[in-house]
Design a protein around this motif. Structure first.
Motif, PDB file in Angstrom:
ATOM      1  N   ALA A 151      52.248  43.508  41.769  1.00  0.00           N
ATOM      2  CA  ALA A 151      51.140  43.291  42.705  1.00  0.00           C
ATOM      3  C   ALA A 151      50.332  44.527  43.060  1.00  0.00           C
ATOM      4  N   THR A 152      50.671  45.684  42.522  1.00  0.00           N
ATOM      5  CA  THR A 152      49.945  46.881  42.904  1.00  0.00           C
ATOM      6  C   THR A 152      48.440  46.735  42.706  1.00  0.00           C
ATOM      7  N   ASP A 153      47.679  47.119  43.713  1.00  0.00           N
ATOM      8  CA  ASP A 153      46.222  47.020  43.639  1.00  0.00           C
ATOM      9  C   ASP A 153      45.648  47.919  42.551  1.00  0.00           C
ATOM     10  N   ALA A 154      46.385  48.959  42.182  1.00  0.00           N
ATOM     11  CA  ALA A 154      45.874  49.921  41.215  1.00  0.00           C
ATOM     12  C   ALA A 154      45.633  49.307  39.837  1.00  0.00           C
ATOM     13  N   VAL A 155      46.257  48.162  39.547  1.00  0.00           N
ATOM     14  CA  VAL A 155      46.047  47.517  38.257  1.00  0.00           C
ATOM     15  C   VAL A 155      44.656  46.887  38.168  1.00  0.00           C
ATOM     16  N   THR A 156      44.139  46.412  39.280  1.00  0.00           N
ATOM     17  CA  THR A 156      42.815  45.793  39.277  1.00  0.00           C
ATOM     18  C   THR A 156      41.757  46.841  38.953  1.00  0.00           C
ATOM     19  N   GLY A 157      40.948  46.560  37.947  1.00  0.00           N
ATOM     20  CA  GLY A 157      39.870  47.475  37.568  1.00  0.00           C
ATOM     21  C   GLY A 157      40.326  48.701  36.810  1.00  0.00           C
ATOM     22  N   ILE A 158      41.589  48.753  36.406  1.00  0.00           N
ATOM     23  CA  ILE A 158      42.105  49.960  35.765  1.00  0.00           C
ATOM     24  C   ILE A 158      41.474  50.213  34.405  1.00  0.00           C
ATOM     25  N   ASP A 371      33.722  41.772  37.289  1.00  0.00           N
ATOM     26  CA  ASP A 371      33.542  43.191  37.596  1.00  0.00           C
ATOM     27  C   ASP A 371      34.814  44.005  37.433  1.00  0.00           C
ATOM     28  N   ASP A 372      35.953  43.451  37.840  1.00  0.00           N
ATOM     29  CA  ASP A 372      37.190  44.247  37.861  1.00  0.00           C
ATOM     30  C   ASP A 372      38.430  43.474  37.424  1.00  0.00           C
ATOM     31  N   HIS A 373      38.252  42.231  36.975  1.00  0.00           N
ATOM     32  CA  HIS A 373      39.339  41.400  36.478  1.00  0.00           C
ATOM     33  C   HIS A 373      40.354  41.020  37.555  1.00  0.00           C
ATOM     34  N   ALA A 374      39.956  41.128  38.819  1.00  0.00           N
ATOM     35  CA  ALA A 374      40.797  40.598  39.897  1.00  0.00           C
ATOM     36  C   ALA A 374      40.895  39.089  39.731  1.00  0.00           C
ATOM     37  N   LEU A 375      42.057  38.528  40.023  1.00  0.00           N
ATOM     38  CA  LEU A 375      42.212  37.086  39.965  1.00  0.00           C
ATOM     39  C   LEU A 375      42.027  36.530  41.369  1.00  0.00           C
ATOM     40  N   LEU A 376      40.869  35.963  41.619  1.00  0.00           N
ATOM     41  CA  LEU A 376      40.577  35.366  42.917  1.00  0.00           C
ATOM     42  C   LEU A 376      41.315  34.029  42.984  1.00  0.00           C
ATOM     43  N   GLN A 377      42.037  33.807  44.073  1.00  0.00           N
ATOM     44  CA  GLN A 377      42.920  32.651  44.162  1.00  0.00           C
ATOM     45  C   GLN A 377      43.201  32.313  45.613  1.00  0.00           C
ATOM     46  N   PRO A 378      43.559  31.071  45.896  1.00  0.00           N
ATOM     47  CA  PRO A 378      43.958  30.730  47.264  1.00  0.00           C
ATOM     48  C   PRO A 378      45.252  31.445  47.631  1.00  0.00           C
ATOM     49  N   MET A 379      45.430  31.682  48.924  1.00  0.00           N
ATOM     50  CA  MET A 379      46.692  32.180  49.460  1.00  0.00           C
ATOM     51  C   MET A 379      47.097  31.235  50.580  1.00  0.00           C
TER      52      MET A 379
END
Length: 413
Positions: A151-158, A371-379
């Protein structure tokens, strides 16, 4: 027993920079093995007809249980996305499993071996430290890398070649923030162990809620402390509007008992992360008084068609759906999409096919942000009903993907 309104949707956007919520579960990878085909050679078909996928995950090690969930979800997702054929765009999907046991060095070695054998797609990774080593390797070799539960945020947009199939820490923290309402002027106490993990959670909550005007403080207990009553009293004396608990280890049952006995759970909102099914009994009778931010639990998706397919597929294969099962299922959906709408061999085309893709997932509508390959999803926000072995999560509210979307971090090259 509390009554909860199920399915209420809260819309709220926060700006964040931070690490994780309690029960952030990131570690490990697996024992060498294979599923879905012969390794390397693509026997019976030309190399151009076979898509080789290397599944690097936690079959052994600290987070082996989560790796198992991921793997079971992946196999069910592959069956679903290929409509039972094992093929995408006419190309056979060949899956080879590798274990890194939570060791980045082993993961990199396994990945290099797979890449050397012509594998164009890598997936898996339960551990954040492993993911941060795998992502640069994918970029250097121009292979598609679909990260799993890490889950590290650093992977998003790396980089351009890295995507994620699970949630990231920002989404955990944003979900916790929805439980406070307007944070301006509110008092928030982070209760944690005085460790790297605990201190990182303090930093995270300050970054999320402190930036919105909340007054964030902390109560930190020595990791070896067994008498937790003094720390529960300290929290109660502070009179917080919200207590954010980030706790790990064998003393968790004692902590929740102390918080309950000292009246903390009745004095204000107490929130923590909901881990897998094995953790439910830890809370005891206190569980009914706690609010949980949740990545997933079976049924959280409302029984939509994709969730039903995952649950049925995993159970039919003898598995048990749990916290990280959707991460594997989603990864398989993404890989099939990359091949069918992109290419079996050209990773640039695979990347293009995934960027901006909106699709129905286990959790509901999801989107891969271009833009950054984040996976937008419900929580989800959940509560526990029952205690001990009978404890089960109940959906309280669903946070739509836009309300818990992390800030945009444009992908590096």
């Amino acid at each position: 027993m509390r009554r909860r309104a199920v399915g209420t949707v809260h819309r709220r956007t926060l700006t964040v920079t931070a690490l994780g919520a309690a029960c952030l579960l990131l570690v490990g990878c697996t024992a060498a093995g294979q599923a879905g085909g012969d390794s390397g050679s693509g026997a019976g078909s030309g190399a151009d007809e076979t898509v080789k996928v290397g599944l690097v995950y936690s079959r052994t090690g600290l987070l082996a249980a989560y790796g198992k969930q991921y793997r079971e979800g992946f196999m069910a997702g592959l069956d679903y996305a290929t409509k039972g054929t094992g093929k995408a765009g006419g190309h056979r999907i060949e899956v080879t499993e590798q274990d890194d046991a939570g060791d980045p060095g082993k993961a990199v070695s396994a990945a290099k071996s797979l890449i050397g054998k012509g594998y164009k797609v890598l997936a898996g990774t339960t551990d954040s430290g492993v993911a941060l080593q795998m992502a640069p390797l994918a970029a250097q070799n121009k292979v598609l890398y679909v990260n799993g539960p890490a889950a590290t945020d650093a992977v998003t947009g790396i980089n351009t070649y890295t995507f994620r199939s699970g949630r990231q820490t920002y989404q955990d923290i944003l979900t916790a923030g929805t439980m406070l309402g307007d944070p301006k002027g509110k008092k928030v106490t982070v209760l944690a162990q005085d460790s790297t993990f605990g201190q990182a959670n303090v930093t995270a909550v300050k970054a999320v809620l402190g930036a919105e005007g909340a007054k964030v403080g902390s109560v930190l207990a020595p990791p070896g402390a067994t008498d937790l009553t003094p720390f529960a009293r300290q929290v109660k004396a502070g009179g917080p509007d919200l207590v954010f608990v980030a706790w790990a280890g064998a003393t968790a049952p004692a902590l929740w008992t102390a918080l309950d006995q000292q009246g903390v759970l009745n004095a204000g909102k107490v929130v923590t992360g909901l881990a897998g099914e094995a953790s439910y009994p830890v809370f005891g009778a206190a569980g009914a008084k706690v609010s949980f931010l949740a990545h997933y639990f079976p049924g959280a998706g409302g029984g939509n068609a994709v969730e039903k397919a995952m649950l049925d597929g995993v159970e039919k294969a003898g598995g048990t759906p749990d916290l990280f099962t959707p991460d594997g299922f989603t990864a398989a959906q993404m890989i099939v999409r990359a091949v069918e709408e992109g290419s079996a061999t050209d990773t640039a085309a695979m990347v293009k096919a995934l960027e901006g893709w909106s699709f129905d997932g286990v959790k509901g509508p999801q989107q891969i942000r271009a833009d950054d390959h984040a996976l937008l999803q419900p929580m989800f926000v959940a509560g526990l009903e029952g205690a001990g072995a009978t404890a089960k999560p109940e959906l309280v509210s669903t946070e739509p993907m836009d309300a818990v979307a992390p800030p945009v971090k444009p992908s590096a090259g």
